[in-house]
Design a protein around this motif. Sequence first.
Motif, PDB file in Angstrom:
ATOM      1  N   THR B 122       0.807  -1.222   0.000  1.00  0.00           N
ATOM      2  CA  THR B 122       0.000   0.000   0.000  1.00  0.00           C
ATOM      3  C   THR B 122       0.837   1.268   0.000  1.00  0.00           C
ATOM      4  OG1 THR B 122      -0.070   0.089   2.408  1.00  0.00           O
ATOM      5  CG2 THR B 122      -1.813  -1.171   1.326  1.00  0.00           C
ATOM      6  N   ALA B 123       2.153   1.125  -0.062  1.00  0.00           N
ATOM      7  CA  ALA B 123       3.060   2.274  -0.009  1.00  0.00           C
ATOM      8  C   ALA B 123       3.013   2.975   1.346  1.00  0.00           C
ATOM      9  CB  ALA B 123       2.795   3.269  -1.137  1.00  0.00           C
ATOM     10  N   LYS B 137       1.176   5.247   9.356  1.00  0.00           N
ATOM     11  CA  LYS B 137       0.317   4.395  10.197  1.00  0.00           C
ATOM     12  C   LYS B 137      -1.139   4.397   9.729  1.00  0.00           C
ATOM     13  CE  LYS B 137       3.869   3.592  12.702  1.00  0.00           C
ATOM     14  NZ  LYS B 137       4.246   4.455  13.789  1.00  0.00           N
ATOM     15  N   HIS B 138      -1.485   5.369   8.901  1.00  0.00           N
ATOM     16  CA  HIS B 138      -2.870   5.422   8.421  1.00  0.00           C
ATOM     17  C   HIS B 138      -3.090   4.492   7.235  1.00  0.00           C
ATOM     18  CE1 HIS B 138      -3.849   8.741  11.016  1.00  0.00           C
ATOM     19  NE2 HIS B 138      -2.761   9.352  10.636  1.00  0.00           N
ATOM     20  N   VAL B 139      -2.005   4.106   6.594  1.00  0.00           N
ATOM     21  CA  VAL B 139      -2.131   3.310   5.369  1.00  0.00           C
ATOM     22  C   VAL B 139      -1.627   1.882   5.575  1.00  0.00           C
ATOM     23  CG1 VAL B 139      -1.528   3.271   2.906  1.00  0.00           C
ATOM     24  CG2 VAL B 139      -1.876   5.446   4.045  1.00  0.00           C
ATOM     25  N   CYS B 140      -0.901   1.667   6.681  1.00  0.00           N
ATOM     26  CA  CYS B 140      -0.384   0.325   6.971  1.00  0.00           C
ATOM     27  C   CYS B 140      -1.549  -0.604   7.282  1.00  0.00           C
ATOM     28  CB  CYS B 140       0.573   0.371   8.159  1.00  0.00           C
ATOM     29  SG  CYS B 140       1.153  -1.259   8.671  1.00  0.00           S
ATOM     30  N   ILE B 141      -1.614  -1.754   6.573  1.00  0.00           N
ATOM     31  CA  ILE B 141      -2.697  -2.712   6.828  1.00  0.00           C
ATOM     32  C   ILE B 141      -2.235  -3.857   7.736  1.00  0.00           C
ATOM     33  CG2 ILE B 141      -3.945  -2.185   4.706  1.00  0.00           C
ATOM     34  CD1 ILE B 141      -2.718  -4.688   3.438  1.00  0.00           C
ATOM     35  N   GLY B 142      -0.975  -3.799   8.146  1.00  0.00           N
ATOM     36  CA  GLY B 142      -0.478  -4.828   9.070  1.00  0.00           C
ATOM     37  C   GLY B 142      -0.199  -6.163   8.414  1.00  0.00           C
ATOM     38  N   LYS B 173      -2.114  -0.449  17.307  1.00  0.00           N
ATOM     39  CA  LYS B 173      -2.186  -1.917  17.289  1.00  0.00           C
ATOM     40  C   LYS B 173      -2.490  -2.391  15.872  1.00  0.00           C
ATOM     41  CE  LYS B 173      -5.845  -4.042  18.858  1.00  0.00           C
ATOM     42  NZ  LYS B 173      -6.871  -4.555  19.772  1.00  0.00           N
ATOM     43  N   GLY B 174      -1.742  -3.416  15.462  1.00  0.00           N
ATOM     44  CA  GLY B 174      -2.006  -3.986  14.144  1.00  0.00           C
ATOM     45  C   GLY B 174      -1.228  -3.333  13.020  1.00  0.00           C
ATOM     46  N   THR B 175      -0.363  -2.381  13.365  1.00  0.00           N
ATOM     47  CA  THR B 175       0.483  -1.790  12.325  1.00  0.00           C
ATOM     48  C   THR B 175       1.948  -2.026  12.672  1.00  0.00           C
ATOM     49  OG1 THR B 175       0.598   0.376  13.386  1.00  0.00           O
ATOM     50  CG2 THR B 175      -1.216   0.021  11.857  1.00  0.00           C
TER      51      THR B 175
END
Lengths: 431, 245
Positions: B122-123, B137-142, B173-175
């Motif tokens: 997702t870049a 952190k807003h674009v990281c899907i983990g 959490k999750g990133t």
Amino acid sequence: MKPHVHFREIEGRSPGYYALLGFLGLLVLAGLVSALYMEIEGHWVTGMSNQVVWGTPHVFAVFLIVAASGALNVASIASVFGRLHYKPLAPLSGLLAIALLVGGLSVLVLDLGRPDRLIVAMTHYNFKSIFAWNIFLYTGFMAIVAAYLWTMMDRMGRPYGKPVGLLAFVWRLVLTTGTGSIFGWLVARQAYDAAIMAPMFIVFSFAYGLAIFLLVLLAAYRWTGRPLGDGLLRRLKNLLGIFAAASLYFVAIFHLTNLYAAEHAGVERFILLDGGVYTALFWGGQVLVGYLLPMAIVFSGLGRSRGWIATAAALVVIGGLAQMYVTIIGGQAYPLILFPGKEVSSSFFDGVVADYAPSLPEVLLGVGGIAIALLGVAVAVRVLRFLPEDLRDELVEAQAAAGGEGGSGTAGGERPGGAAPEAAAAPGSAG
Amino acid sequence: MSATDTSRRRFLTGAAAAAAGLAVAPGVFLMPLAQARRAGEPASSDVRWGLLVDTTRCSDGCDACVRACKEENGWEGVGRPRTDAQWIRKVKVRDPRTGHTQSLPLMCQHCKHPPCVDVCPTAASMKRADGIVLVDKHVCIGCRYCMMACPYKARSFIHEDVHDQRAHAPRGKGTVESCTLCVHRVDAGRVPACVEACAAEGGGALVFGDLKDPSSEISRRLAAHGAEEIRADLGLDTGVRYYGI
């Protein structure tokens, strides 16, 4: 009238059918609850860690995705390679391909740190990432195979069978190349970083997909009481043996090449000799259960028995899961080489083999993915005409000899219409 | 978040700054850094931020850089070593043939060709124009693919809820997260917390600066004494270089 292979929905009214749906539904539910639990609590409740970041869900997910492309092979053999005996099996082949992919992707998505951000993955792309490519390869695969099924199952689509079948075949090769390259292109890790991973995954997919196809075929025809010819099974089980042998060949070349390079001696020693559970799973699971035993079964007299054919297929599936475990988790458990030739230690587990044990939620999520695939197949064969109602060898032979219904699309696109005689349903059908 | 905690944080931040100001190590950050960036002004490719680690000045028992980073960026763990995040860690390196040992800090190496950025679907993993590698952190899907790709094990996945976050270092959490080279400080014209702490409490082993500016301290040191990259064979052109390894 010429003999035809007729397709018909399964009856799907027996207690056994509903019990199957209920059982698979429960497994799906358990998988979803597990995913929710991991999502709410965070991944610390799993066996995963900052050392082993991809755990058991990835083992199941990647296995299912690889098997999905392989499940399409039966259809490709018919429409791309012109082996018309396989044509009656093509719709089930396409259906399984889509169902297994959906199952695998579900697991993959539900194991994300932020599964709620799936929309982000669909709207933000980095085209240098093989993962981003895979998003297109997976969705494209589903669309193309759906179109492929249309050419098989609808008179209007039949003229497009050949080109769409070829496209689906090429696409599935690219798709599995993408899956293998997820690992093949990881330069950092000793266990990966090898061009052979892509073709090796393609060969794995042939075996895993066909094994699941055989199991589903045998179960469907046994449970519905529909006739299934031994000749057809003989072809399929021989093919399974060849795919298992080809997988073994690729695995042997992969490890022999690594063994030749001194820099890979450590990771090879780990997988092949002293890696504990990973060594045991490699030799006992992947090689013995996954390749040698199935080959011994299908190429010996045992291969004449349906029970043994099913056993061989089940062993290939178990071996496949063992292979994914060794590849994915074993590959991460072996530490990164920060300073070649030196020993490293830290509070972050540098230089030591990472510990990992699958947790229950991870296993349930993975099994849930398999259940999603099988539930999809069970429902689909009930509502659409995926399964020939009679696969006796004489019928299949006659149809193949007749050019598989004019050579377009796949055999048996014959639509019985609404007036098919009930007598055509096999006696004692449990469907 | 209680008022007590806030005041403690304010006190510690102030104390750290005061200590740093008092104990400036010679040659480390007396020179002015590039001017602070104004809000909204993009990072410039005219600079490439880098870090030089002089391992001859880094001692085994010292973890001042690690403590400072924890405090600055708020990644103190919850006592679960397998899953707790580590943005920077001390690594002991031993040559088994000679017994020679070294100690050095390891963190995101801020590669010019970062594998984490290459593989991120997702870049969210990205490299700023000035060479700092970050996670949005807003674009990281983990998905953790970056963690599979990083040769340095520099990244951590947040395995559970996080508390006491710093406003300048959001976590979720999750990133996935890792060393930001204290981008919030750098943008304000300051040096990373680890560099400040190493100068104040440690051996003065860390030099931060602009690799593209030949007159910067880091460039002059690199020109005079050279330095190595960890896993230089991978050709990643890291922004963090090590002298004495």
